[in-house]
Design a protein around this motif. Structure first.
Motif, PDB file in Angstrom:
ATOM      1  N   ILE A 181      34.372  45.612  38.497  1.00 36.34           N
ATOM      2  CA  ILE A 181      32.874  45.228  38.984  1.00 36.34           C
ATOM      3  C   ILE A 181      32.316  44.145  38.306  1.00 36.34           C
ATOM      4  O   ILE A 181      31.548  43.720  39.237  1.00 36.34           O
ATOM      5  N   PRO A 182      32.356  43.772  37.319  1.00 36.83           N
ATOM      6  CA  PRO A 182      31.620  42.477  36.817  1.00 36.83           C
ATOM      7  C   PRO A 182      32.099  41.133  37.717  1.00 36.83           C
ATOM      8  O   PRO A 182      31.177  40.428  38.018  1.00 36.83           O
TER       9      PRO A 182
ATOM     10  N   VAL B 172      32.658  41.221  40.729  1.00 38.75           N
ATOM     11  CA  VAL B 172      32.021  41.427  42.003  1.00 38.75           C
ATOM     12  C   VAL B 172      30.559  40.929  41.729  1.00 38.75           C
ATOM     13  O   VAL B 172      29.919  40.330  42.851  1.00 38.75           O
ATOM     14  N   VAL B 173      30.007  41.590  40.692  1.00 38.40           N
ATOM     15  CA  VAL B 173      28.563  41.395  40.708  1.00 38.40           C
ATOM     16  C   VAL B 173      28.262  39.938  40.246  1.00 38.40           C
ATOM     17  O   VAL B 173      27.137  39.358  40.904  1.00 38.40           O
ATOM     18  N   LEU B 174      29.065  39.227  39.514  1.00 34.31           N
ATOM     19  CA  LEU B 174      28.643  37.892  39.165  1.00 34.31           C
ATOM     20  C   LEU B 174      28.821  36.983  40.625  1.00 34.31           C
ATOM     21  O   LEU B 174      28.081  36.051  40.863  1.00 34.31           O
ATOM     22  N   PHE B 175      30.034  37.279  41.394  1.00 34.50           N
ATOM     23  CA  PHE B 175      30.050  36.587  42.767  1.00 34.50           C
ATOM     24  C   PHE B 175      28.795  36.705  43.623  1.00 34.50           C
ATOM     25  O   PHE B 175      28.202  36.016  44.165  1.00 34.50           O
ATOM     26  N   HIS B 176      28.297  38.030  43.818  1.00 31.37           N
ATOM     27  CA  HIS B 176      27.090  38.141  44.485  1.00 31.37           C
ATOM     28  C   HIS B 176      25.785  37.525  43.915  1.00 31.37           C
ATOM     29  O   HIS B 176      24.998  37.089  44.720  1.00 31.37           O
ATOM     30  N   VAL B 177      25.842  37.395  42.723  1.00 26.74           N
ATOM     31  CA  VAL B 177      24.581  36.937  41.815  1.00 26.74           C
ATOM     32  C   VAL B 177      24.586  35.204  42.282  1.00 26.74           C
ATOM     33  O   VAL B 177      23.583  34.948  42.453  1.00 26.74           O
TER      34      VAL B 177
ATOM     35  N   PHE C 170      37.534  41.216  45.973  1.00 28.06           N
ATOM     36  CA  PHE C 170      37.671  40.939  44.474  1.00 28.06           C
ATOM     37  C   PHE C 170      37.629  42.419  43.867  1.00 28.06           C
ATOM     38  O   PHE C 170      37.396  42.714  42.579  1.00 28.06           O
ATOM     39  N   ALA C 171      37.463  43.517  44.570  1.00 25.75           N
ATOM     40  CA  ALA C 171      37.479  44.846  44.190  1.00 25.75           C
ATOM     41  C   ALA C 171      38.905  45.252  44.228  1.00 25.75           C
ATOM     42  O   ALA C 171      39.375  45.577  45.404  1.00 25.75           O
ATOM     43  N   ASN C 172      39.396  46.028  43.230  1.00 21.08           N
ATOM     44  CA  ASN C 172      40.583  46.906  43.264  1.00 21.08           C
ATOM     45  C   ASN C 172      40.256  48.085  43.806  1.00 21.08           C
ATOM     46  O   ASN C 172      39.438  48.684  43.966  1.00 21.08           O
ATOM     47  N   ALA C 173      41.578  49.057  43.955  1.00 21.04           N
ATOM     48  CA  ALA C 173      41.421  50.488  44.397  1.00 21.04           C
ATOM     49  C   ALA C 173      40.461  51.160  43.577  1.00 21.04           C
ATOM     50  O   ALA C 173      39.730  52.035  44.040  1.00 21.04           O
TER      51      ALA C 173
END
Length: 300
Positions: free
Chosen positions: A164-165, A167-172, A242-245
């Motif tokens: 999750i971090p 994915v968050v960093l990419f969106h930021v 970038f997110a796994n299952a």
């Protein structure tokens, strides 16, 4: 004695009130009350698909397959709640909280970092300020797709790929250019006399930002927050990469159910409606600030 009246030559320029179009005349004749009624009807028309999705999510799969959703008005007994209980049994609750864990930190980080950077670009003097802002504007045209493979390789080296971090960093990172551009253009419209008065009183820059600029920028910040929240909440591309299952958000969870669309339309409809509720609540909660931000942006 006769006097000749000389007629002034026409200059070719028309004077008086400007000509009005046919549509403006029709609006005046119809009246504002009728226009409001039409706008309300159009709004209700756009809500019809949402109503249909809600009805489908509250009916059995066999009933949805055999009949259209509008038959619920004659058969209200078809409404059931078992679709939502079945949805929660599939692990959708974990996907919901994963979406919250991705969207909320991303929105807060983008707003906080962008607001401070926009204030610096708007009202602080430092070497390379204009060049830095031009770089930010240039980043607006960089497509996300070209960064997927390099960032995935970089995340793999850091050990955060699939988390999750990550994915968050990419969106930021990809949300900041637009956020800085939007807020900087809004902050520039704040009267300079307010900031100068605060500086004469001895207030440091961070105090001016917190006490003067940030409160005045609430409409633009609220508009940015709504946009950013919706972009991340409804994102699927970044989640797929970038997110796994174990960390998948709702969009990826619903996409995994599409393989069996014919047999689990009840799960898909209930999940889609749940993912729709939160953005609607957020929009109506901050609607006043959102409208103010859009109006302010149109005149600044």
């Amino acid at each position: 004695m006769t006097t000749a009246t000389a007629e002034a030559p026409s200059s070719g320029l028309e004077t008086g009130a400007p000509r009005r179009g046919v549509l403006s005349k029709i609006v005046d004749r119809v009246g504002s009350g009728a226009v409001q009624v039409v706008m309300v009807l159009l709004g209700l028309f756009w809500l019809v698909p949402t109503l249909g999705l809600l009805v489908v999510s509250l009916r059995d799969t066999e009933v949805n397959t055999a009949e259209g959703w509008w038959t619920i008005f004659t058969k209200p007994s078809d409404l059931i709640l078992s679709n939502y209980t079945d949805l929660l049994a599939t692990g959708f609750t974990a996907s919901f909280w994963n979406t919250v864990a991705i969207t909320v930190p991303t929105t807060i980080l983008v707003i906080g970092i962008a607001a401070m950077a926009a204030y610096a670009f708007a009202w602080m003097e430092f070497p390379g300020r204009d060049l830095g802002f031009l770089i930010v504007v240039g980043l607006l045209i960089v497509p996300i797709q070209i960064a997927l493979i390099p960032i995935a390789s970089f995340y793999g080296g850091l050990g955060i790929f699939g988390s999750i971090p990550g994915v968050v960093l990419f969106h930021v990172a990809f949300g900041l250019p637009f956020a800085i551009f939007l807020l900087r253009n809004f902050f520039v419209g704040i009267p300079a006399s307010l900031l100068e008065a605060a500086r004469m009183d001895g207030a440091p820059e961070w105090k001016i930002f917190v006490s003067v600029v940030f409160p005045l920028g609430k409409p633009a910040i609220a508009s940015l927050g709504i946009f950013q929240f919706l972009w991340v909440w409804n994102d699927m591309l970044i989640a797929l990469v970038f997110a796994n299952a174990g960390n998948q958000p709702m969009t990826k969870a619903l996409q995994s159910q599409m393989r069996q669309f014919g047999s689990n339309v009840d799960i898909l409809s209930s999940g889609a409606f749940l993912s729709l509720i939160i953005p609607l609540v957020l929009f109506f909660a901050f609607q006043r600030y959102f409208v103010q931000g859009m109006m302010a942006g149109s005149v600044k």
